[in-house]
Each structure stands twice: as structure tokens, then as C-alpha cells.
Motif scaffolding. Structure first.
Motif, PDB file in Angstrom:
ATOM      1  N   GLN A  51      -2.492   7.599  -4.070  1.00  0.00           N
ATOM      2  CA  GLN A  51      -1.849   8.574  -4.943  1.00  0.00           C
ATOM      3  C   GLN A  51      -2.904   9.308  -5.733  1.00  0.00           C
ATOM      4  O   GLN A  51      -3.657   8.697  -6.499  1.00  0.00           O
ATOM      5  CB  GLN A  51      -0.853   7.883  -5.870  1.00  0.00           C
ATOM      6  CG  GLN A  51       0.004   8.845  -6.661  1.00  0.00           C
ATOM      7  CD  GLN A  51       1.174   8.148  -7.337  1.00  0.00           C
ATOM      8  OE1 GLN A  51       1.179   6.937  -7.527  1.00  0.00           O
ATOM      9  NE2 GLN A  51       2.198   8.910  -7.690  1.00  0.00           N
ATOM     10  N   THR A 105       0.530  14.031  -7.549  1.00  0.00           N
ATOM     11  CA  THR A 105       1.112  14.001  -6.207  1.00  0.00           C
ATOM     12  C   THR A 105       1.928  12.732  -6.015  1.00  0.00           C
ATOM     13  O   THR A 105       1.838  11.776  -6.786  1.00  0.00           O
ATOM     14  CB  THR A 105       0.037  14.075  -5.121  1.00  0.00           C
ATOM     15  OG1 THR A 105      -0.717  12.848  -5.118  1.00  0.00           O
ATOM     16  CG2 THR A 105      -0.906  15.245  -5.355  1.00  0.00           C
ATOM     17  N   ASP A 106       2.742  12.722  -4.970  1.00  0.00           N
ATOM     18  CA  ASP A 106       3.522  11.535  -4.630  1.00  0.00           C
ATOM     19  C   ASP A 106       2.640  10.495  -3.957  1.00  0.00           C
ATOM     20  O   ASP A 106       1.581  10.812  -3.403  1.00  0.00           O
ATOM     21  CB  ASP A 106       4.658  11.909  -3.674  1.00  0.00           C
ATOM     22  CG  ASP A 106       5.721  12.745  -4.349  1.00  0.00           C
ATOM     23  OD1 ASP A 106       6.413  13.488  -3.629  1.00  0.00           O
ATOM     24  OD2 ASP A 106       5.857  12.648  -5.587  1.00  0.00           O
ATOM     25  N   ARG A 107       3.076   9.257  -4.005  1.00  0.00           N
ATOM     26  CA  ARG A 107       2.369   8.188  -3.292  1.00  0.00           C
ATOM     27  C   ARG A 107       2.465   8.457  -1.798  1.00  0.00           C
ATOM     28  O   ARG A 107       3.542   8.751  -1.275  1.00  0.00           O
ATOM     29  CB  ARG A 107       2.975   6.837  -3.647  1.00  0.00           C
ATOM     30  CG  ARG A 107       2.112   5.659  -3.260  1.00  0.00           C
ATOM     31  CD  ARG A 107       2.523   4.415  -3.979  1.00  0.00           C
ATOM     32  NE  ARG A 107       2.311   4.529  -5.419  1.00  0.00           N
ATOM     33  CZ  ARG A 107       2.391   3.507  -6.268  1.00  0.00           C
ATOM     34  NH1 ARG A 107       2.676   2.291  -5.803  1.00  0.00           N
ATOM     35  NH2 ARG A 107       2.192   3.685  -7.549  1.00  0.00           N
ATOM     36  N   GLU A 108       1.347   8.315  -1.121  1.00  0.00           N
ATOM     37  CA  GLU A 108       1.224   8.746   0.267  1.00  0.00           C
ATOM     38  C   GLU A 108       0.811   7.573   1.152  1.00  0.00           C
ATOM     39  O   GLU A 108      -0.109   6.829   0.807  1.00  0.00           O
ATOM     40  CB  GLU A 108       0.164   9.857   0.347  1.00  0.00           C
ATOM     41  CG  GLU A 108      -0.187  10.340   1.721  1.00  0.00           C
ATOM     42  CD  GLU A 108      -1.365  11.299   1.710  1.00  0.00           C
ATOM     43  OE1 GLU A 108      -1.441  12.162   2.598  1.00  0.00           O
ATOM     44  OE2 GLU A 108      -2.224  11.170   0.812  1.00  0.00           O
ATOM     45  N   THR A 138       7.282   4.366   4.456  1.00  0.00           N
ATOM     46  CA  THR A 138       7.928   4.806   3.213  1.00  0.00           C
ATOM     47  C   THR A 138       7.593   3.832   2.103  1.00  0.00           C
ATOM     48  O   THR A 138       7.928   2.646   2.190  1.00  0.00           O
ATOM     49  CB  THR A 138       9.448   4.886   3.393  1.00  0.00           C
ATOM     50  OG1 THR A 138       9.745   5.705   4.515  1.00  0.00           O
ATOM     51  CG2 THR A 138      10.100   5.442   2.147  1.00  0.00           C
ATOM     52  N   TRP A 139       6.974   4.325   1.034  1.00  0.00           N
ATOM     53  CA  TRP A 139       6.485   3.407   0.011  1.00  0.00           C
ATOM     54  C   TRP A 139       7.620   2.636  -0.652  1.00  0.00           C
ATOM     55  O   TRP A 139       7.431   1.482  -1.063  1.00  0.00           O
ATOM     56  CB  TRP A 139       5.631   4.132  -1.017  1.00  0.00           C
ATOM     57  CG  TRP A 139       6.344   5.076  -1.935  1.00  0.00           C
ATOM     58  CD1 TRP A 139       6.503   6.431  -1.788  1.00  0.00           C
ATOM     59  CD2 TRP A 139       6.987   4.730  -3.163  1.00  0.00           C
ATOM     60  NE1 TRP A 139       7.208   6.938  -2.833  1.00  0.00           N
ATOM     61  CE2 TRP A 139       7.522   5.930  -3.702  1.00  0.00           C
ATOM     62  CE3 TRP A 139       7.165   3.541  -3.860  1.00  0.00           C
ATOM     63  CZ2 TRP A 139       8.205   5.956  -4.905  1.00  0.00           C
ATOM     64  CZ3 TRP A 139       7.852   3.568  -5.063  1.00  0.00           C
ATOM     65  CH2 TRP A 139       8.367   4.764  -5.565  1.00  0.00           C
ATOM     66  N   GLY A 140       8.788   3.228  -0.750  1.00  0.00           N
ATOM     67  CA  GLY A 140       9.897   2.565  -1.419  1.00  0.00           C
ATOM     68  C   GLY A 140      10.438   1.347  -0.691  1.00  0.00           C
ATOM     69  O   GLY A 140      11.227   0.580  -1.250  1.00  0.00           O
TER      70      GLY A 140
END
Length: 121
Positions: free
Chosen positions: A38, A42-45, A104-106
């Protein structure tokens, strides 16, 4: 499961770094381990992941430059990063989940604290 990432630092573009993630608790051999990053604002990638069977998946930006590996005996996961670019600058996180690889990090249940990677031009 507890994870602790290390190995970040400051490197010039074109250089290399090896990140490590130490884990404890849980059935390590059954987990998918992954690296995310990250950058500010920005979003976590997703970067890379390795499954319980050592299958791997890489983000397009990491393919050909980064290599993820795991050592089940030591309960460690690594990310070898070569030919680093300035846009690789970010906080890198290791993560774990039960079952198959996802990007997907979630969907990852356990996270380390992050290690800063800074690539200078």
C-alpha cells in the motif's frame, strides 16, 4: 496466527530486496500466504501469493521481477524483489488465509504489521 514482516529498506532503482515474514501459531502448512502493498493515498494492492501446495500467483506488476517462496519447516514466507522501480515504493504486508489463493485483500484473515520499501531514482 501471528505474522511479522521484515526486510524493508531504502534501495536504488534496479536494486533488490528480500522481504521475510515470520509466522507463529496455526497450521502453517495449510495456509495460503501472500504479500500486499500500500502506497500513500492508494488502496492495498495484491503482489503475490503462494498456496499450501506451493502454487503461486503474481500481480502483473510483479511478474518476472518478484518471487514468492515459503519454508514450511521454518514457518516463513519470503518475497525476493529484483529490478525494483520507484513505483514499488510502499508498505509491504504479509497475510495468511486458510484454503486456496485469492488476490482480494479482504479475504485474508491474518496480517503482519508491514515493512516499508522505498525505491529511489
Amino acid at each position: 496466527v501471528q505474522l511479522q514482516a521484515s526486510g524493508g529498506g531504502l534501495v536504488q532503482a534496479g536494486g533488490s530486496l528480500r522481504l521475510s515474514c515470520a509466522t507463529s501459531g496455526g497450521a502453517f502448512n495449510n495456509y495460503t500466504l501472500a504479500w500486499f502493498r500500500q502506497a500513500p493515498g492508494t488502496d492495498r494492492e495484491f503482489v503475490a501469493a503462494i498456496g499450501w501446495d506451493s502454487a503461486t500467483r503474481y500481480a502483473a506488476s510483479a511478474t518476472g521481477r518478484f518471487t514468492i517462496s515459503r519454508d514450511n519447516a521454518k514457518k516463513m514466507v519470503y518475497l525476493q524483489m529484483n529490478n525494483l522501480r520507484t513505483d514499488d515504493t510502499a508498505v509491504y504486508y504479509c497475510a495468511a488465509r486458510w484454503n486456496f489463493i485469492v488476490s482480494t485483500w479482504g479475504r485474508y484473515d491474518y496480517w503482519g504489521q508491514g515493512t516499508q520499501v522505498t525505491v529511489s531514482s
